[in-house]
Write a protein that holds these residues in place. Structure first.
Motif, PDB file in Angstrom:
ATOM      1  N   VAL A 110       5.142  -1.231   2.686  1.00 12.49           N
ATOM      2  CA  VAL A 110       4.741   0.142   2.404  1.00 12.49           C
ATOM      3  C   VAL A 110       5.947   0.912   1.857  1.00 12.49           C
ATOM      4  N   GLN A 165       0.275  12.345  -1.869  1.00 15.46           N
ATOM      5  CA  GLN A 165      -0.491  13.581  -1.661  1.00 15.46           C
ATOM      6  C   GLN A 165      -0.746  14.285  -2.993  1.00 15.46           C
ATOM      7  N   MET A 202      -3.166   7.765   8.394  1.00 17.60           N
ATOM      8  CA  MET A 202      -2.203   7.027   7.573  1.00 17.60           C
ATOM      9  C   MET A 202      -2.126   5.564   8.026  1.00 17.60           C
ATOM     10  N   HIS A 210      -5.620  13.528   3.589  1.00 15.82           N
ATOM     11  CA  HIS A 210      -4.431  14.042   4.273  1.00 15.82           C
ATOM     12  C   HIS A 210      -4.128  15.478   3.843  1.00 15.82           C
ATOM     13  N   VAL A 244      -4.100  10.611  -1.615  1.00 22.28           N
ATOM     14  CA  VAL A 244      -4.597  10.858  -0.260  1.00 22.28           C
ATOM     15  C   VAL A 244      -5.055  12.315  -0.064  1.00 22.28           C
ATOM     16  N   GLY A 293       0.516   5.780  -0.416  1.00 16.51           N
ATOM     17  CA  GLY A 293      -0.335   6.946  -0.634  1.00 16.51           C
ATOM     18  C   GLY A 293       0.495   8.106  -1.169  1.00 16.51           C
ATOM     19  N   GLN A 318       8.768   9.458   6.148  1.00 16.78           N
ATOM     20  CA  GLN A 318       7.514   8.851   6.595  1.00 16.78           C
ATOM     21  C   GLN A 318       7.741   7.630   7.479  1.00 16.78           C
ATOM     22  N   PHE A 370       0.858  -1.195   0.000  1.00 20.21           N
ATOM     23  CA  PHE A 370       0.000   0.000   0.000  1.00 20.21           C
ATOM     24  C   PHE A 370       0.885   1.233   0.000  1.00 20.21           C
ATOM     25  N   TYR A 407      -3.043  13.107  11.781  1.00 21.17           N
ATOM     26  CA  TYR A 407      -2.602  12.705  10.442  1.00 21.17           C
ATOM     27  C   TYR A 407      -2.016  11.292  10.419  1.00 21.17           C
ATOM     28  N   VAL A 429       7.804   3.870   1.358  1.00 20.87           N
ATOM     29  CA  VAL A 429       7.782   5.268   1.814  1.00 20.87           C
ATOM     30  C   VAL A 429       9.202   5.812   1.893  1.00 20.87           C
ATOM     31  N   ASP A 441      -5.088   3.836   6.576  1.00 22.63           N
ATOM     32  CA  ASP A 441      -4.860   3.544   5.153  1.00 22.63           C
ATOM     33  C   ASP A 441      -4.165   2.197   4.984  1.00 22.63           C
ATOM     34  N   ILE A 442      -3.102   2.063   5.757  1.00 25.04           N
ATOM     35  CA  ILE A 442      -2.223   0.900   5.590  1.00 25.04           C
ATOM     36  C   ILE A 442      -2.871  -0.370   6.139  1.00 25.04           C
TER      37      ILE A 442
END
Ligand code: TRP
Length: 337
Positions: free
Chosen positions: A151, A18, A139, A52, A49, A16, A157, A14, A135, A153, A142-143
């Motif tokens: 993930v 912005q 997140m 967010h 996202v 995301g 993050q 997964f 926030y 990132v 989401d995951i």
């Protein structure tokens, strides 16, 4: 598709993104370019996202446009909506729902320690809203909704990902196994792209100096111009070495887009000046980004197709994530109506 993912035990990814307008060469080479090849090996969920994004004030019209553009760009970069689930976060209501539950399993103290929260509240002292504070909980939702194993990132993050993992662990230890514990994932070929003006800093779209950052949709002339004015050193030798941050950065970029190794690049530019090298890097980047821009322009002309894709993506995301949410609700003592 979700069933297939489970029965064949393909790992789930997964991530995301912005919808903040500019996608940079850093986002592309460091992340999205490498996501395409993952689609066969993993079961991938990619989300724009926009929930967010509203933790900082957004112009509604711009947010709408940027969300669609970010979605189109995701597809233009090689995410195939038939292979992966590509969707817009606000279209799938399970995210907000799980986020609330998880917020009751997150401590004020741990959220206060989040570096991004501290940075952003220092930057916007006039609007330290609760969304900015929670926030990382959204997140985590989401995951965890997708039982993601991995993930992708960036380093910035990592702390949020760690929080998601801790919350999952905490929930599992009270209610039994509910969430998969996610790990970070750095694709093997990911390049870290630094600012063209200060190569000790990461390339960032929020840099005050527009020459520091290449946007994926920059025009070819602009890209070449920015590379020509990239900061280097006075040695005039193309070599990857400590202390040559500017050249190292250009070499990494050149290597990421051409597939050439550092030695090969050094050979190629023996006896040539930085001027030639910079233009070569610029042209290689232009060639790399051209098909992305063309696909993007085409997609943006075909709004019906985009709509079909994001609707289907949302339906698939909802179907899978609802199962996780139902499990959670049952465990905590909510019953179905
Ligand atoms: N916070 C991430 C960023 O700013 C975006 C994001 C939201 C995300 N939800 C996510 C990334 C879930 C990975 C997984 O880059």
């Amino acid at each position: 598709m979700a069933e297939a993912a489970q029965s064949t035990r393909k790992k789930i990814i997964f991530s995301g993104i912005q919808p903040t307008g500019t996608f940079t060469l850093g986002n592309y080479l460091g992340a999205v370019k490498n996501w395409g090849p993952l689609q066969d090996e993993y079961f991938c969920y990619y989300s724009i996202v926009n929930m967010h994004a509203i933790t900082v004030r957004q112009d509604p019209k711009l947010l709408r446009e940027n969300t669609l553009a970010a979605y189109a760009l995701l597809l233009a970069c090689g995410i195939d909506p038939q292979k992966s689930v590509a969707f817009i976060q606000s279209h799938v209501k399970t995210h907000a729902e799980l986020s609330w539950v998880l917020s009751c399993f997150c401590q004020f103290g741990e959220l206060s320690r989040m570096t991004q929260f501290k940075d952003k509240s220092a930057k916007h002292p006039e609007d330290i809203n609760a969304g900015l504070f929670t926030y990382p909980v959204l997140m985590a939702a989401d995951i965890l909704l997708y039982q993601a194993d991995l993930v992708p990132v960036g380093i910035d993050q990592k702390q949020h990902l760690e929080l998601a993992r801790n919350v999952a662990q905490r929930f599992n230890s009270v209610y039994g196994n509910t969430f998969t514990l996610p790990d970070g994932y750095i694709p093997k070929l990911a390049a870290k792209v630094m600012s063209l003006q200060d190569p000790t800093k990461k390339m960032s779209k929020s840099d005050e100096n527009p020459k520091a950052c290449i946007a994926i949709l920059d025009k070819p002339e602009t890209i070449i111009k920015k590379f020509k004015s990239a900061v280097t050193d006075s040695e005039a030798v193309v070599a990857y070495r400590e202390g040559k941050d500017g050249i190292n950065n250009l070499m990494s970029i050149y290597s990421a887009v051409t597939g050439k190794g550092f030695e090969e690049i050094e050979q190629e530019f023996v006896g040539k000046g930085y001027g030639d090298f910079k233009v070569a890097v610029g042209e290689a980047v232009v060639d790399e980004l051209r098909p992305v821009r063309e696909r993007f322009d085409e997609l943006m002309k075909n709004k019906d197709y985009l709509e079909t894709c994001y609707r289907e993506g949302a339906a698939k995301a909802e179907a899978f994530s609802q199962r996780t949410l139902d499990k959670v609700h049952k465990k905590i003592g909510f019953f179905a109506k």
